[in-house]
Write a protein that holds these residues in place. Structure first.
Motif, PDB file in Angstrom:
ATOM      1  N   HIS A 242      -6.196   9.800   2.482  1.00  0.00           N
ATOM      2  CA  HIS A 242      -5.269   9.340   3.514  1.00  0.00           C
ATOM      3  C   HIS A 242      -4.528  10.519   4.137  1.00  0.00           C
ATOM      4  O   HIS A 242      -4.411  10.622   5.371  1.00  0.00           O
ATOM      5  CB  HIS A 242      -4.279   8.347   2.910  1.00  0.00           C
TER       6      HIS A 242
ATOM      7  N   GLN B 258      -1.020   1.724  10.804  1.00  0.00           N
ATOM      8  CA  GLN B 258      -0.957   0.570   9.902  1.00  0.00           C
ATOM      9  C   GLN B 258      -0.271   0.915   8.582  1.00  0.00           C
ATOM     10  O   GLN B 258       0.348   0.056   7.946  1.00  0.00           O
ATOM     11  CB  GLN B 258      -2.376   0.067   9.631  1.00  0.00           C
ATOM     12  N   TYR B 259      -0.360   2.185   8.175  1.00  0.00           N
ATOM     13  CA  TYR B 259       0.209   2.598   6.893  1.00  0.00           C
ATOM     14  C   TYR B 259       1.381   3.556   7.075  1.00  0.00           C
ATOM     15  O   TYR B 259       1.664   4.385   6.208  1.00  0.00           O
ATOM     16  CB  TYR B 259      -0.888   3.224   6.023  1.00  0.00           C
TER      17      TYR B 259
ATOM     18  N   TRP C  60      -6.437   3.630  -4.363  1.00  0.00           N
ATOM     19  CA  TRP C  60      -6.506   3.881  -2.908  1.00  0.00           C
ATOM     20  C   TRP C  60      -7.122   5.259  -2.830  1.00  0.00           C
ATOM     21  O   TRP C  60      -8.198   5.477  -3.308  1.00  0.00           O
ATOM     22  CB  TRP C  60      -5.121   3.787  -2.289  1.00  0.00           C
TER      23      TRP C  60
ATOM     24  N   LEU D 252       2.412   4.152   1.732  1.00  0.00           N
ATOM     25  CA  LEU D 252       2.863   4.320   3.115  1.00  0.00           C
ATOM     26  C   LEU D 252       3.344   5.751   3.316  1.00  0.00           C
ATOM     27  O   LEU D 252       3.831   6.398   2.384  1.00  0.00           O
ATOM     28  CB  LEU D 252       3.971   3.323   3.438  1.00  0.00           C
TER      29      LEU D 252
ATOM     30  N   TYR E  94       5.341  -5.224   4.435  1.00  0.00           N
ATOM     31  CA  TYR E  94       4.573  -5.324   3.189  1.00  0.00           C
ATOM     32  C   TYR E  94       5.428  -5.810   2.019  1.00  0.00           C
ATOM     33  O   TYR E  94       4.944  -6.509   1.135  1.00  0.00           O
ATOM     34  CB  TYR E  94       3.967  -3.956   2.844  1.00  0.00           C
TER      35      TYR E  94
ATOM     36  N   PRO F 112       0.810  -1.222   0.000  1.00  0.00           N
ATOM     37  CA  PRO F 112       0.000   0.000   0.000  1.00  0.00           C
ATOM     38  C   PRO F 112       0.843   1.273   0.000  1.00  0.00           C
ATOM     39  O   PRO F 112       2.064   1.232   0.187  1.00  0.00           O
ATOM     40  CB  PRO F 112      -0.800  -0.122   1.299  1.00  0.00           C
TER      41      PRO F 112
END
Length: 253
Positions: A177, A231-232, A172, A80, A240, A78
């Motif tokens: 985010h 988490q990211y 995404w 990050l 990951y 993902p």
């Protein structure tokens, strides 16, 4: 560029890694664009252990599996973020009565412009951003701004909410985010990876103009879970990336 890369990998019998951000047939791209995707899926299903695809969200891994691509051929890495960069901006910024509508462009859902009109009439300042200086303009109900990174982060942190309504399935959504990293809640629709992001972050998922306007008028305090942001974090990259590293170093050329 997918087709020549795939063909070169086949001819050389070497490993090829393709990064898939998103795909939606509703996008008005050329037939060749859609042909590239069909070819990629076909080759992934052959399962020669020479082709791997990296996606940015679990949504897209599930999407490929539904198309009979083997799970072993798919890695999720993902987007990050270095949370500290955003935290420093967040604590120094005062909120203003403004709403961020995301990046200006073709992916915007038509009702976003109706939302901008209604919110402007209610006294909110609405704006989009663009990476292109040629797209800067002022409309009766919104502005389109071209901002340097530090200015962009400050304006995003100063916004009460970010509205992310897209007309096609997102990979995404970096805007969404980054908004949450800056303490700005997100209101969005269930569109590909964006829907996954909103569900994980416990942000409201909407489908109509009235739902968006009602949430903003109520000035709801939408909680942003810290566990989602952690988490990211960029410090999770080794977790990951590990499956892809193993694939790249397991004895094949």
């Amino acid at each position: 560029m997918v087709l020549p890369v795939l063909l070169l990998g086949i001819l050389r019998r070497s490993k090829t890694i393709v990064i898939l951000h998103h795909y939606d047939r509703k996008e008005q791209n050329s037939w060749f664009y859609h042909f590239n995707m069909e070819l990629l899926i076909y080759l992934l299903k052959i399962d020669t252990n020479k082709l791997r695809v990296v996606v940015v969200a679990q949504y897209w891994k599930d999407w490929l599996i539904k198309r009979d691509v083997k799970e072993l051929n798919i890695d999720v890495i993902p987007n990050l973020f270095d949370n500290k960069i955003y935290e420093n901006v967040k604590i120094k910024t005062v909120k203003k009565k403004q709403i961020y509508l995301g990046q200006f462009g073709a992916k915007q859902h038509p009702i976003v412009f109706e939302i901008a009109e209604e919110l402007t009439k209610l006294g909110y300042y609405c704006y989009f951003t663009t990476p292109y200086s040629t797209e800067i303009h002022t409309h009766q109900y919104y502005d389109v701004k071209h901002l340097a990174l530090d200015e962009y982060l400050k304006e995003l942190a100063a916004s009460l909410y970010t509205v992310c309504l897209t007309s096609f399935n997102e990979g995404w959504n970096r805007t969404a985010h980054e908004s949450m990293l800056l303490g700005t809640p997100v209101i969005g629709n269930n569109a590909g990876g964006l829907g996954q992001l909103l569900r994980e972050a416990e942000q409201p998922i909407v489908s109509t103009k009235d739902e968006v306007v009602a949430l903003i008028k109520q000035n709801q305090n939408i909680y942003i879970p810290n566990v989602f942001l952690k988490q990211y974090h960029i410090n999770q990259i080794s977790y990951y990336a590990k499956p892809l590293v193993v694939y790249c170093s397991n004895g094949f050329s």
